[in-house]
Write a protein that holds these residues in place. Structure first.
Motif, PDB file in Angstrom:
ATOM      1  N   THR A   1      -3.733 -12.992  10.226  1.00 24.08           N
ATOM      2  CA  THR A   1      -4.218 -12.062   8.969  1.00 24.08           C
ATOM      3  C   THR A   1      -4.948 -11.378   8.161  1.00 24.08           C
ATOM      4  O   THR A   1      -6.673 -11.313   9.835  1.00 24.08           O
ATOM      5  N   ALA A   2      -5.001 -10.925   7.291  1.00 25.58           N
ATOM      6  CA  ALA A   2      -5.925  -9.706   7.296  1.00 25.58           C
ATOM      7  C   ALA A   2      -5.057  -9.128   5.871  1.00 25.58           C
ATOM      8  O   ALA A   2      -3.976  -9.140   5.763  1.00 25.58           O
ATOM      9  N   MET A   3      -6.251  -8.264   5.523  1.00 31.25           N
ATOM     10  CA  MET A   3      -5.555  -7.531   4.151  1.00 31.25           C
ATOM     11  C   MET A   3      -4.972  -6.433   5.076  1.00 31.25           C
ATOM     12  O   MET A   3      -5.371  -5.497   6.118  1.00 31.25           O
ATOM     13  N   TYR A   4      -3.707  -5.905   4.880  1.00 33.99           N
ATOM     14  CA  TYR A   4      -3.184  -4.960   5.763  1.00 33.99           C
ATOM     15  C   TYR A   4      -2.690  -3.826   4.618  1.00 33.99           C
ATOM     16  O   TYR A   4      -2.691  -4.104   3.248  1.00 33.99           O
ATOM     17  N   TYR A   5      -3.417  -2.046   5.179  1.00 36.37           N
ATOM     18  CA  TYR A   5      -3.352  -0.917   4.180  1.00 36.37           C
ATOM     19  C   TYR A   5      -2.164  -0.274   4.487  1.00 36.37           C
ATOM     20  O   TYR A   5      -2.344  -0.113   6.283  1.00 36.37           O
ATOM     21  N   CYS A   6      -1.710   0.999   4.048  1.00 37.71           N
ATOM     22  CA  CYS A   6      -1.213   2.029   4.328  1.00 37.71           C
ATOM     23  C   CYS A   6      -2.164   2.947   3.908  1.00 37.71           C
ATOM     24  O   CYS A   6      -2.797   3.078   3.439  1.00 37.71           O
ATOM     25  N   ALA A   7      -2.068   4.102   4.875  1.00 42.72           N
ATOM     26  CA  ALA A   7      -2.612   5.468   4.924  1.00 42.72           C
ATOM     27  C   ALA A   7      -2.272   6.651   5.476  1.00 42.72           C
ATOM     28  O   ALA A   7      -0.869   6.418   5.813  1.00 42.72           O
ATOM     29  N   SER A   8      -2.696   8.116   4.493  1.00 42.62           N
ATOM     30  CA  SER A   8      -1.377   8.773   4.962  1.00 42.62           C
ATOM     31  C   SER A   8      -2.582   9.815   5.065  1.00 42.62           C
ATOM     32  O   SER A   8      -3.327  10.128   4.767  1.00 42.62           O
ATOM     33  N   SER A   9      -1.777  10.482   5.622  1.00 43.52           N
ATOM     34  CA  SER A   9      -2.623  12.258   6.901  1.00 43.52           C
ATOM     35  C   SER A   9      -2.035  13.032   6.094  1.00 43.52           C
ATOM     36  O   SER A   9      -0.796  13.265   6.488  1.00 43.52           O
ATOM     37  N   LEU A  10      -3.056  14.063   6.202  1.00 43.11           N
ATOM     38  CA  LEU A  10      -1.677  15.625   6.105  1.00 43.11           C
ATOM     39  C   LEU A  10      -1.607  16.139   7.457  1.00 43.11           C
ATOM     40  O   LEU A  10      -1.747  17.389   7.278  1.00 43.11           O
ATOM     41  N   TYR A  11      -2.373  15.824   8.170  1.00 37.31           N
ATOM     42  CA  TYR A  11      -2.464  16.280   9.963  1.00 37.31           C
ATOM     43  C   TYR A  11      -1.616  15.426  10.320  1.00 37.31           C
ATOM     44  O   TYR A  11      -2.201  13.964  10.043  1.00 37.31           O
ATOM     45  N   THR A  12      -1.622  16.341  12.312  1.00 37.35           N
ATOM     46  CA  THR A  12      -1.109  15.177  12.982  1.00 37.35           C
ATOM     47  C   THR A  12      -2.322  14.261  14.103  1.00 37.35           C
ATOM     48  O   THR A  12      -2.786  15.237  14.714  1.00 37.35           O
ATOM     49  N   VAL A  13      -3.063  13.033  13.066  1.00 34.91           N
ATOM     50  CA  VAL A  13      -3.923  13.028  13.861  1.00 34.91           C
ATOM     51  C   VAL A  13      -3.849  12.504  14.855  1.00 34.91           C
ATOM     52  O   VAL A  13      -5.160  12.180  16.086  1.00 34.91           O
ATOM     53  N   GLY A  14      -2.578  12.279  15.950  1.00 39.19           N
ATOM     54  CA  GLY A  14      -3.157  12.436  17.488  1.00 39.19           C
ATOM     55  C   GLY A  14      -3.349  11.250  17.924  1.00 39.19           C
ATOM     56  O   GLY A  14      -3.680  10.075  17.301  1.00 39.19           O
ATOM     57  N   VAL A  15      -4.347  11.494  18.818  1.00 38.27           N
ATOM     58  CA  VAL A  15      -5.040   9.967  19.763  1.00 38.27           C
ATOM     59  C   VAL A  15      -6.381   9.533  18.877  1.00 38.27           C
ATOM     60  O   VAL A  15      -6.420   8.770  19.665  1.00 38.27           O
ATOM     61  N   GLY A  16      -6.080  10.422  18.196  1.00 37.75           N
ATOM     62  CA  GLY A  16      -7.414   9.511  16.614  1.00 37.75           C
ATOM     63  C   GLY A  16      -6.610   8.802  15.974  1.00 37.75           C
ATOM     64  O   GLY A  16      -7.303   8.977  14.788  1.00 37.75           O
ATOM     65  N   TRP A  17      -5.480   8.570  15.498  1.00 39.65           N
ATOM     66  CA  TRP A  17      -4.651   7.475  15.059  1.00 39.65           C
ATOM     67  C   TRP A  17      -5.123   6.606  14.434  1.00 39.65           C
ATOM     68  O   TRP A  17      -4.777   5.956  13.340  1.00 39.65           O
ATOM     69  N   SER A  18      -5.925   5.690  14.785  1.00 45.18           N
ATOM     70  CA  SER A  18      -6.359   4.342  14.798  1.00 45.18           C
ATOM     71  C   SER A  18      -7.680   4.835  13.612  1.00 45.18           C
ATOM     72  O   SER A  18      -8.845   3.644  13.666  1.00 45.18           O
ATOM     73  N   ASP A  19      -8.619   5.727  13.973  1.00 48.06           N
ATOM     74  CA  ASP A  19      -8.972   5.849  13.302  1.00 48.06           C
ATOM     75  C   ASP A  19      -9.780   6.610  12.183  1.00 48.06           C
ATOM     76  O   ASP A  19      -8.672   6.655  11.636  1.00 48.06           O
ATOM     77  N   LYS A  20     -10.437   6.055  11.022  1.00 44.24           N
ATOM     78  CA  LYS A  20      -9.886   5.537   9.268  1.00 44.24           C
ATOM     79  C   LYS A  20      -9.930   6.286   9.107  1.00 44.24           C
ATOM     80  O   LYS A  20      -9.838   6.730   7.862  1.00 44.24           O
ATOM     81  N   TYR A  21     -10.850   7.178   9.624  1.00 50.18           N
ATOM     82  CA  TYR A  21     -11.302   8.175   9.248  1.00 50.18           C
ATOM     83  C   TYR A  21     -10.721   9.823   8.769  1.00 50.18           C
ATOM     84  O   TYR A  21     -10.825  10.696   8.632  1.00 50.18           O
ATOM     85  N   GLU A  22      -9.621   9.378   9.669  1.00 50.67           N
ATOM     86  CA  GLU A  22      -8.419  10.736  10.040  1.00 50.67           C
ATOM     87  C   GLU A  22      -7.476  10.935   9.043  1.00 50.67           C
ATOM     88  O   GLU A  22      -6.429  11.306   8.299  1.00 50.67           O
ATOM     89  N   TYR A  23      -7.795   9.324   8.069  1.00 47.68           N
ATOM     90  CA  TYR A  23      -6.682   9.486   7.029  1.00 47.68           C
ATOM     91  C   TYR A  23      -7.169  10.102   5.545  1.00 47.68           C
ATOM     92  O   TYR A  23      -8.315   9.919   5.425  1.00 47.68           O
ATOM     93  N   ASN A  24      -6.084  10.271   4.905  1.00 49.09           N
ATOM     94  CA  ASN A  24      -6.702  10.907   3.303  1.00 49.09           C
ATOM     95  C   ASN A  24      -6.917   9.958   1.985  1.00 49.09           C
ATOM     96  O   ASN A  24      -6.880   9.942   1.186  1.00 49.09           O
ATOM     97  N   TYR A  25      -4.937   9.616   2.173  1.00 48.91           N
ATOM     98  CA  TYR A  25      -5.026   8.901   1.078  1.00 48.91           C
ATOM     99  C   TYR A  25      -4.707   7.323   1.372  1.00 48.91           C
ATOM    100  O   TYR A  25      -4.387   6.762   2.952  1.00 48.91           O
ATOM    101  N   TRP A  26      -4.606   5.851   0.223  1.00 47.73           N
ATOM    102  CA  TRP A  26      -5.029   5.249   1.348  1.00 47.73           C
ATOM    103  C   TRP A  26      -4.664   3.617  -0.594  1.00 47.73           C
ATOM    104  O   TRP A  26      -4.678   4.454  -1.051  1.00 47.73           O
ATOM    105  N   GLY A  27      -3.754   3.138   0.212  1.00 44.42           N
ATOM    106  CA  GLY A  27      -3.252   1.903  -0.276  1.00 44.42           C
ATOM    107  C   GLY A  27      -4.224   0.976  -1.241  1.00 44.42           C
ATOM    108  O   GLY A  27      -5.691   0.886  -0.400  1.00 44.42           O
ATOM    109  N   GLN A  28      -4.238  -0.333  -1.935  1.00 41.57           N
ATOM    110  CA  GLN A  28      -4.822  -1.757  -2.253  1.00 41.57           C
ATOM    111  C   GLN A  28      -4.904  -2.023  -1.297  1.00 41.57           C
ATOM    112  O   GLN A  28      -6.023  -3.084  -1.434  1.00 41.57           O
TER     113      GLN A  28
END
Length: 126
Positions: free
Chosen positions: A91-118
């Motif tokens: 149970t949670a609010m689920y968000y999609c996010a996109s990054s302009l880069y191949t985030v790699g091992v840091g994929w779960s770090d929210k700061y690696e992503y540039n754009y977010w949905g609501q």
């Protein structure tokens, strides 16, 4: 600029399934990495799954491995998250996010992503 709009959330009983969608628009889609995150009340936003647009490779949080599947349809500019065997802990609010880069091992770090949905709410009852 990339615009992301999630849908497909809802309320289900434990053991049920939902499929989330994230429609993307903007000149930079497909981006290099697309991810799903979730945030429960009082908790940090956590990475759930990631898919790399160029290879289709995926990675998952341990808590959802074997139950969730991330996929993308580049022709439809849409990201999906198939969620099976849902638990109350999902149970949670689920968000999609996109990054302009191949985030790699840091994929779960929210700061690696540039754009977010609501976000779209998922509630699992026991």
């Amino acid at each position: 600029q990339v615009r992301l709009v999630e849908s497909g959330g809802g309320s289900v009983q434990a053991g049920g399934s939902l499929r989330l969608s994230c429609a993307a628009s903007g000149a930079t889609y497909p981006t290099y990495s697309m991810g799903w995150f979730r945030q429960a009340p009082g908790k940090e936003r956590e990475g759930v799954a990631v898919i790399y647009s160029s290879t289709g490779n995926t990675d998952y949080a341990d808590s959802v491995k074997g139950r969730f599947t991330i996929s993308q349809d580049n022709a439809e500019n849409t990201l999906y998250l198939q969620m099976n065997s849902l638990k109350p802990a999902d149970t949670a609010m689920y968000y999609c996010a996109s990054s302009l880069y191949t985030v790699g091992v840091g994929w779960s770090d929210k700061y690696e992503y540039n754009y977010w949905g609501q976000g779209t709410q998922v509630t699992v009852s026991s």
